[in-house]
Each structure stands twice: as C-alpha cells, then as structure tokens.
Design an enzyme around this catalytic site. Structure first.
Site, mmCIF file in Angstrom:
data_model
loop_
_atom_site.group_PDB
_atom_site.id
_atom_site.type_symbol
_atom_site.label_atom_id
_atom_site.label_comp_id
_atom_site.label_asym_id
_atom_site.label_seq_id
_atom_site.Cartn_x
_atom_site.Cartn_y
_atom_site.Cartn_z
ATOM 1 N N ASP A 83 0.849 -1.191 0.000
ATOM 2 C CA ASP A 83 0.000 0.000 0.000
ATOM 3 C C ASP A 83 0.892 1.252 0.000
ATOM 4 O O ASP A 83 1.808 1.366 0.820
ATOM 5 C CB ASP A 83 -0.876 -0.046 1.276
ATOM 6 C CG ASP A 83 -1.985 0.976 1.267
ATOM 7 O OD1 ASP A 83 -2.445 1.374 0.177
ATOM 8 O OD2 ASP A 83 -2.426 1.364 2.373
ATOM 9 N N HIS A 84 0.644 2.167 -0.912
ATOM 10 C CA HIS A 84 1.382 3.440 -0.983
ATOM 11 C C HIS A 84 2.904 3.272 -1.035
ATOM 12 O O HIS A 84 3.629 3.902 -0.237
ATOM 13 C CB HIS A 84 1.007 4.376 0.184
ATOM 14 C CG HIS A 84 -0.415 4.837 0.121
ATOM 15 N ND1 HIS A 84 -0.845 5.824 -0.734
ATOM 16 C CD2 HIS A 84 -1.524 4.402 0.770
ATOM 17 C CE1 HIS A 84 -2.154 5.989 -0.596
ATOM 18 N NE2 HIS A 84 -2.600 5.128 0.310
ATOM 19 N N LYS A 182 -12.750 12.685 7.869
ATOM 20 C CA LYS A 182 -12.733 12.870 6.413
ATOM 21 C C LYS A 182 -13.519 14.091 5.961
ATOM 22 O O LYS A 182 -13.252 14.646 4.904
ATOM 23 C CB LYS A 182 -13.320 11.630 5.722
ATOM 24 C CG LYS A 182 -12.524 10.357 6.038
ATOM 25 C CD LYS A 182 -13.042 9.195 5.240
ATOM 26 C CE LYS A 182 -12.488 7.877 5.736
ATOM 27 N NZ LYS A 182 -11.034 7.787 5.630
ATOM 28 N N HIS A 209 -9.383 4.953 -2.219
ATOM 29 C CA HIS A 209 -8.666 5.005 -0.934
ATOM 30 C C HIS A 209 -9.480 5.849 0.047
ATOM 31 O O HIS A 209 -10.412 6.541 -0.343
ATOM 32 C CB HIS A 209 -7.290 5.660 -1.131
ATOM 33 C CG HIS A 209 -6.283 4.756 -1.740
ATOM 34 N ND1 HIS A 209 -5.153 4.350 -1.078
ATOM 35 C CD2 HIS A 209 -6.250 4.152 -2.955
ATOM 36 C CE1 HIS A 209 -4.451 3.535 -1.873
ATOM 37 N NE2 HIS A 209 -5.099 3.406 -3.018
ATOM 38 N N VAL A 253 -9.492 -0.093 3.133
ATOM 39 C CA VAL A 253 -9.996 0.152 4.489
ATOM 40 C C VAL A 253 -8.888 -0.140 5.501
ATOM 41 O O VAL A 253 -8.339 -1.248 5.532
ATOM 42 C CB VAL A 253 -11.206 -0.753 4.796
ATOM 43 C CG1 VAL A 253 -11.649 -0.600 6.247
ATOM 44 C CG2 VAL A 253 -12.373 -0.456 3.845
ATOM 45 N N THR A 255 -8.733 2.451 8.626
ATOM 46 C CA THR A 255 -9.229 3.142 9.827
ATOM 47 C C THR A 255 -10.326 2.363 10.557
ATOM 48 O O THR A 255 -10.311 2.269 11.794
ATOM 49 C CB THR A 255 -9.735 4.540 9.424
ATOM 50 O OG1 THR A 255 -8.604 5.286 8.953
ATOM 51 C CG2 THR A 255 -10.372 5.273 10.582
HETATM 52 P P1 13P Z 1 -9.005 4.729 5.564
HETATM 53 O O1 13P Z 1 -8.120 5.598 6.399
HETATM 54 O O2 13P Z 1 -10.260 5.439 5.172
HETATM 55 O O3 13P Z 1 -9.277 3.407 6.156
HETATM 56 O O4 13P Z 1 -8.222 4.451 4.172
HETATM 57 C C1 13P Z 1 -7.236 3.464 4.097
HETATM 58 C C2 13P Z 1 -6.443 3.529 2.834
HETATM 59 O O5 13P Z 1 -6.778 4.209 1.878
HETATM 60 C C3 13P Z 1 -5.229 2.719 2.799
HETATM 61 O O6 13P Z 1 -4.513 2.913 1.624
HETATM 62 O O1 G3H Z 2 -2.794 4.829 3.567
HETATM 63 C C1 G3H Z 2 -2.728 4.823 4.771
HETATM 64 C C2 G3H Z 2 -2.988 3.560 5.504
HETATM 65 O O2 G3H Z 2 -4.058 3.769 6.379
HETATM 66 C C3 G3H Z 2 -1.747 3.082 6.194
HETATM 67 O O3 G3H Z 2 -1.442 3.865 7.287
HETATM 68 O O4 G3H Z 2 1.015 4.347 7.035
HETATM 69 O O5 G3H Z 2 -0.131 4.497 9.277
HETATM 70 O O6 G3H Z 2 0.290 2.266 8.209
HETATM 71 P P1 G3H Z 2 0.036 3.732 8.007
HETATM 72 ZN ZN ZN Z 3 -4.554 4.863 0.831
#
Ligand code: 13P
Ligand code: G3H
Ligand code: ZN
Length: 325
Positions: A83-84, A182, A209, A253, A255
């Site tokens: 992720d990211h 948000k 996201h 998801v 959060t």
């Molecule tokens: P939330 O913070 O809305 O759960 O989004 C998570 C997310 O986009 C992880 O890449």
């Molecule tokens: O994109 C954000 C995700 O919620 C991951 O968050 O970088 O704190 O693990 P984190």
């Molecule tokens: Zn994200």
C-alpha cells in the site's frame, strides 16, 4: 492455494461488477480477523501492508505472517499488496518478499514525474507477473480541493496515464481522505469523476482510498470508555455502493479496523478492570474485526464470488500474458 495477483482478482470484480475490500494489517490479530472474514464470506481478499506496517513488523515477520495466512486459509484467494509504495527500491524489496501486487504512489509528483516513476515500477513488476496500482490526483476532501491542498483526479489525464504506464489499477482522488476525520460538513464525494474515469479506462480497475465508514457506533463506544473522537466522520456505506455502481473495484480500508480494535480494547478494560491478559482483549478485538470485515464484504457485493473451480493464474503465466500485451 498460492497468493494470487491483483490483476486476476480485479478482472473477476470487473466482469461481475462488485468491489474487493483491501484491508491493511500490522499484526497477527488483524490478519487473523480479516482472513477469517474472507473465509466466512467466500470472497476474494486483498491484504495490504503500508511502509509503516513493514517497518513495524520488521519486513520478514510480516512476510511470514502472510505465509501463515496462505497456509492456514487454503481456500481463500489472497492478494498480498504493497500500500502506498514510494519508490522502485521499496517495490523491489517487497517483490523479493513474495508480494503479488504493489501500489506506487506518485500522486505528489508532477504528471510527467508520476508517469516516469510508475512506468519504471510496471517495467520491473510485470515481467515478474506482479500487478501494479498507480494513483492520479491528491487525496483530500471537497473543502481542501477548494483550498488547493488536494487535487481531484482529472479525467482528461486518465487515458494518457494508463496508456503510458500500463497500470492494472488506478487510485483516484474524488473527495475521500485517509484517517477518521474525512469531512467537516456532510460527506460528499465526486461520483461523476469515478464514472468518467471508469468510462475512459474500462480495463483498468478504479480504486477508492480513504474509504472507511467510521461507524458512529464505534465512535460512541470509544468516547463512552474514555476516548475523544466525536468529530470523526467517514464515507457512508450507501455512498460506497453508489461508487461501486459507477465503477469502483477495490476499496481500501484501514481506519475502521483500527477503530474496531480500539473500541473493543477500551470497552473490555473498562467493563472488566481485573483483566490483564492481552489475549482477553485482543481476542475480543479479533472477533470484532471479523464481523466488521464480513459486513463490508457483503456490502461491497464480494460475498460468495469465488467460483468452485477457481484456478489461480501463476506469476509466470501472468508475466507471459503481460508480455503478449
Ligand atoms: P481509511 O483511512 O479510510 O481506512 O483508508 C485506508 C487507505 O486508503 C489505505 O490505503
Ligand atoms: O494509507 C494509509 C494507511 O491507512 C496506512 O497507514 O502508514 O499508518 O500504516 P500507516
Ligand atoms: Zn490509501
């Protein structure tokens, strides 16, 4: 079954017009809770790790947690996704750990720099059969868009971005943001931009996201037991369902799982002040994760979608498909 690719899972979602939930994990209880929900609902599952998660678990531990999930849930087709991701180096590292999918987030770069970085990742990942998610636009709410801190995805750039990079999936900025806060006013997202993106690149899965719903029941529970999160607000499930109708195929998801864990731990410790065994509150939290993820999977239309005769495409075969174009 072995880990599957994001490409194969999102192709299934595309064909039958549902969305696959992608859940972040950082520890054993989160992963077990999420996997149990995938199994209970007979769905495709995406488990994803941020750079923060990789650091927290010291990379190899996370890798072995994912291997355990594959071994212990043999009927669940799972994608292990970065992720990211921020750089080609991070991507190379996780592919060496066995990830079958990566996101490269060049959203803070100029369009040209984003294309160049994303293309370099696709050039590395596709010959290894690994799928790639890119991002166009900067996440943030409607108010931030007006202030210039976010930038919604411009549908006029979408075809060029996808053609030049070759990504399998594209994250869009349409008014959502990460975390529990948000929206300061009523929740609003640009469904029109989702629809237009999907129309312009129908073979590339559109990703949302910042899609946690921040259920008020969890916020109330957190606040009742000593927390302070009354201004938290997320994306209502109905809005996500509308987004799926307009073309969203992967919903991220993190959060909501964090909130479920925190609410449960606060409640258990408050209601039972004698508890000091972490298994008591972590075990409850794990069950709560399973029920939240099951609920979401059903709401996203993902339950009971894995065909009886589902055959994972190997990374080698997927690489061959990519090379044929
Ligand atoms: P939330 O913070 O809305 O759960 O989004 C998570 C997310 O986009 C992880 O890449
Ligand atoms: O994109 C954000 C995700 O919620 C991951 O968050 O970088 O704190 O693990 P984190
Ligand atoms: Zn994200």
């Amino acid at each position: 079954m072995p880990l599957v690719t994001l490409r194969q899972v999102l192709d299934e979602a595309q064909k039958r017009e549902f969305a696959v939930g992608a859940f972040n994990f950082n520890n054993m209880e989160q992963l077990q809770g999420v996997m149990q929900a995938f199994k209970n609902t007979r769905c495709f599952g995406i488990i994803q790790a941020s750079r923060g998660a990789l650091k927290y678990t010291n990379h190899d531990f996370l890798h072995h947690l994912a291997l355990a999930a594959v071994e212990l849930f043999p009927d669940v087709p799972i994608v292990l996704h970065l992720d990211h991701g921020d750089s080609l180096d991070t991507v190379k590292k996780v592919i060496s750990l066995g990830f079958t999918s990566v996101m490269i987030d060049g959203s803070r770069l100029s369009f040209e720099e984003n294309v160049a970085l994303t293309r370099s990742v696709v050039d590395f990942a596709h010959p290894r059969g690994v799928s790639v998610e890119g991002e166009l636009g900067v996440l943030g709410g409607i108010e931030e868009d007006v202030e210039g801190k976010s930038a919604f995805t411009d549908p006029d750039q979408v075809e060029e971005f996808v053609a030049k990079t070759g990504v399998d999936a594209l994250a869009v900025a349409v008014g959502t943001s990460h975390g529990a806060y948000k929206f300061s006013a009523e929740p609003r997202i640009r469904q029109d931009l989702i629809q237009e993106t999907h129309r312009r690149v129908p073979d590339c899965a559109v990703v949302l996201h910042g899609a946690s719903s921040v259920p008020s029941s969890l916020i109330e529970e957190i606040d009742r037991y000593g927390g302070s999160m009354s201004k938290a607000k997320g994306v209502p499930i109905k809005m996500l369902q509308e987004a799926i109708k307009r073309g969203i195929r992967k919903i991220n998801v993190d959060t909501d799982v964090r909130l479920a864990v925190t609410a449960t731990i606060r409640r258990v410790l408050n209601e039972r002040p004698d508890v000091f065994d972490p298994r008591e509150y972590l075990g409850e939290a794990r069950k709560r994760i399973t029920s939240i993820v099951e609920e979401k999977t059903r709401a996203f239309g993902g339950a009971n979608r894995v065909p009886e005769d589902f055959q994972p495409i190997s990374l080698k075969d997927q690489a061959a498909r990519y090379s044929r174009g």
